[in-house]
Scaffold this active site. Structure first.
Site, PDB file in Angstrom:
ATOM      1  NE  ARG A 102     -15.124 -53.835  -3.715  1.00  0.00           N
ATOM      2  CZ  ARG A 102     -16.057 -54.740  -4.013  1.00  0.00           C
ATOM      3  NH1 ARG A 102     -15.953 -55.973  -3.579  1.00  0.00           N
ATOM      4  NH2 ARG A 102     -17.100 -54.412  -4.752  1.00  0.00           N
ATOM      5  CG  HIS A 129     -21.034 -50.812  -4.379  1.00  0.00           C
ATOM      6  ND1 HIS A 129     -20.027 -50.610  -5.303  1.00  0.00           N
ATOM      7  CD2 HIS A 129     -21.256 -52.163  -4.363  1.00  0.00           C
ATOM      8  CE1 HIS A 129     -19.663 -51.780  -5.825  1.00  0.00           C
ATOM      9  NE2 HIS A 129     -20.390 -52.726  -5.272  1.00  0.00           N
ATOM     10  CD  GLN A 132     -24.111 -53.830  -7.798  1.00  0.00           C
ATOM     11  OE1 GLN A 132     -23.062 -54.457  -7.703  1.00  0.00           O
ATOM     12  NE2 GLN A 132     -25.083 -54.192  -8.634  1.00  0.00           N
ATOM     13  CG  ASP A 219     -26.031 -55.656   0.154  1.00  0.00           C
ATOM     14  OD1 ASP A 219     -25.559 -56.746  -0.242  1.00  0.00           O
ATOM     15  OD2 ASP A 219     -25.304 -54.696   0.473  1.00  0.00           O
ATOM     16  CB  CYS A 259     -25.225 -55.550  -5.204  1.00  0.00           C
ATOM     17  SG  CYS A 259     -24.874 -55.936  -3.478  1.00  0.00           S
ATOM     18  NE  ARG A 287     -20.624 -53.081 -10.428  1.00  0.00           N
ATOM     19  CZ  ARG A 287     -19.905 -53.525  -9.393  1.00  0.00           C
ATOM     20  NH1 ARG A 287     -20.369 -54.498  -8.634  1.00  0.00           N
ATOM     21  NH2 ARG A 287     -18.738 -52.976  -9.089  1.00  0.00           N
TER      22      ARG A 287
HETATM   23  N1  NVA Z   1     -22.859 -54.426   1.356  1.00  0.00           N
HETATM   24  C1  NVA Z   1     -21.959 -55.376   0.760  1.00  0.00           C
HETATM   25  C2  NVA Z   1     -21.919 -55.208  -0.715  1.00  0.00           C
HETATM   26  C3  NVA Z   1     -21.027 -56.186  -1.422  1.00  0.00           C
HETATM   27  C4  NVA Z   1     -20.966 -55.949  -2.897  1.00  0.00           C
HETATM   28  C5  NVA Z   1     -20.584 -55.229   1.361  1.00  0.00           C
HETATM   29  O1  NVA Z   1     -20.136 -54.081   1.534  1.00  0.00           O
HETATM   30  O2  NVA Z   1     -19.948 -56.243   1.668  1.00  0.00           O
HETATM   31  N1   CP Z   2     -21.542 -56.526  -6.197  1.00  0.00           N
HETATM   32  C1   CP Z   2     -20.208 -56.469  -6.061  1.00  0.00           C
HETATM   33  O1   CP Z   2     -19.618 -55.391  -5.899  1.00  0.00           O
HETATM   34  O2   CP Z   2     -19.592 -57.668  -6.139  1.00  0.00           O
HETATM   35  P1   CP Z   2     -18.067 -58.009  -5.791  1.00  0.00           P
HETATM   36  O3   CP Z   2     -17.907 -57.816  -4.289  1.00  0.00           O
HETATM   37  O4   CP Z   2     -17.882 -59.422  -6.216  1.00  0.00           O
HETATM   38  O5   CP Z   2     -17.178 -57.056  -6.522  1.00  0.00           O
END
Ligand code: NVA
Ligand code: CP
Length: 301
Positions: A102, A129, A132, A219, A259, A287
């Site tokens: 990540r 992502h 997800q 989101d 998500c 997930r």
């Molecule tokens: N768009 C959000 C998704 C988190 C799972 C982010 O990147 O923070």
């Molecule tokens: N939806 C998602 O990726 O959650 P986290 O940021 O908690 O991993």
């Protein structure tokens, strides 16, 4: 399929294969049927951003598959002190059987895949992502039985989730509509892909986009890494909210997904969130199953 880097890389058949295996693994887990497909394998999990779901579902999933997950915070790795990703990839390839990462830039994930020789899984970048969205597709199919004739509507920021949902939903045959403000549209690469489909529309009107939708998704207005823009974004996204007004123009049996984490009364009202908590938390659970399927596809050799 050697890696999971972004939805654009997957064929429709590969997506459906992952979803079918995810359904099977979910069934096996619920019925106590052993599924140790990754016995003796190791997964390194590199996190340059916070996570609840991704971390816990990958860690638990790897354990359930008989493998061993290693949590690697970038604060503790030499990567956090500037060791090039090319070198990190070549070193970690000699210890591990797979890496989940990540991070911020999509290029970092692509570089890991290019320079290492083990499967790389994108656990979220600023661009995409995919884990997800595989879980989201699994959830849609679970609640609606098939993708045929369904319309997915995404409301809000043209971010990593929007980019991945557009591609994933179009690839499985759904109609897709997106409502986002000018200046916050999805990535050009994604729009170029989507514009090849007659069933794709983009507008700045949430009501327009939500008409007759079977699945409504949103989101956060500010993603991780955009903390300095929060106030500006609150103004730009004012009105880009899943609320009763939007639900009234969607199909009466429309699903709502998010998500998570969610910001209630920003991108979604508490009332709509709680009315659809069933779908949203099944989505979070999925997930685990979808990622287990990805790991088995990539690492069980
Ligand atoms: N768009 C959000 C998704 C988190 C799972 C982010 O990147 O923070
Ligand atoms: N939806 C998602 O990726 O959650 P986290 O940021 O908690 O991993």
């Amino acid at each position: 399929m050697k890696h999971l880097l972004k939805m654009l890389d997957l064929s429709t058949e590969e997506i459906i294969d992952i979803l079918n295996l995810a359904d099977q693994l979910k069934y096996e887990l619920k019925h106590g049927i052993p599924h140790n497909h990754l016995k003796g394998k190791t997964l390194g999990m590199i996190f340059q951003k916070a996570s609840t779901r991704t971390r816990v579902s990958f860690e638990t999933g790897m354990y359930q598959l008989g493998g061993y997950p290693l949590f690697l915070s970038s604060n503790d790795l030499q990567i956090g002190r500037g060791e090039p990703v090319q070198d990190t990839a070549r070193v970690l390839s000699r210890y591990l059987d797979g890496i989940m990462i990540r991070t911020f830039e999509q290029k970092e994930v692509e570089d890991l895949a290019e320079f290492g020789n083990i499967p790389i899984i994108n656990g979220l970048t600023d661009f995409s992502h995919p884990c997800q969205v595989l879980a989201d597709l699994m959830t849609i199919r679970e609640f609606k039985n098939s993708f045929e004739g369904l319309k997915m509507c995404f409301i809000g920021d043209g971010n990593n989730m929007a980019n991945s949902l557009i591609v994933g939903c179009l690839k499985v045959g759904m109609e897709v509509s997106i409502a986002c403000p000018e200046g916050y549209r999805p990535a050009q690469e994604v729009l170029d892909f989507a514009n090849g489909y007659d069933c794709f529309t983009i507008t700045d009107s949430p009501i327009e986009a939500a008409k007759n939708a079977d699945v409504l998704i949103t989101d956060v207005w500010s993603s991780m890494g955009q903390e300095s823009e929060i106030e500006k974004r609150k103004i730009a996204f004012n009105g880009y909210q899943i609320n009763d007004e939007l639900m009234a123009v969607a199909k009466p049996d429309a699903m709502v997904m998010h998500c998570l984490p969610a910001h209630r009364e920003e991108e979604i009202t508490t009332k709509v969130f709680e009315a659809h908590a069933n779908e949203i938390f099944e989505e979070a659970e999925n997930r685990l199953h979808a990622q287990k399927a990805v790991m088995v596809k990539l690492m069980a050799k």
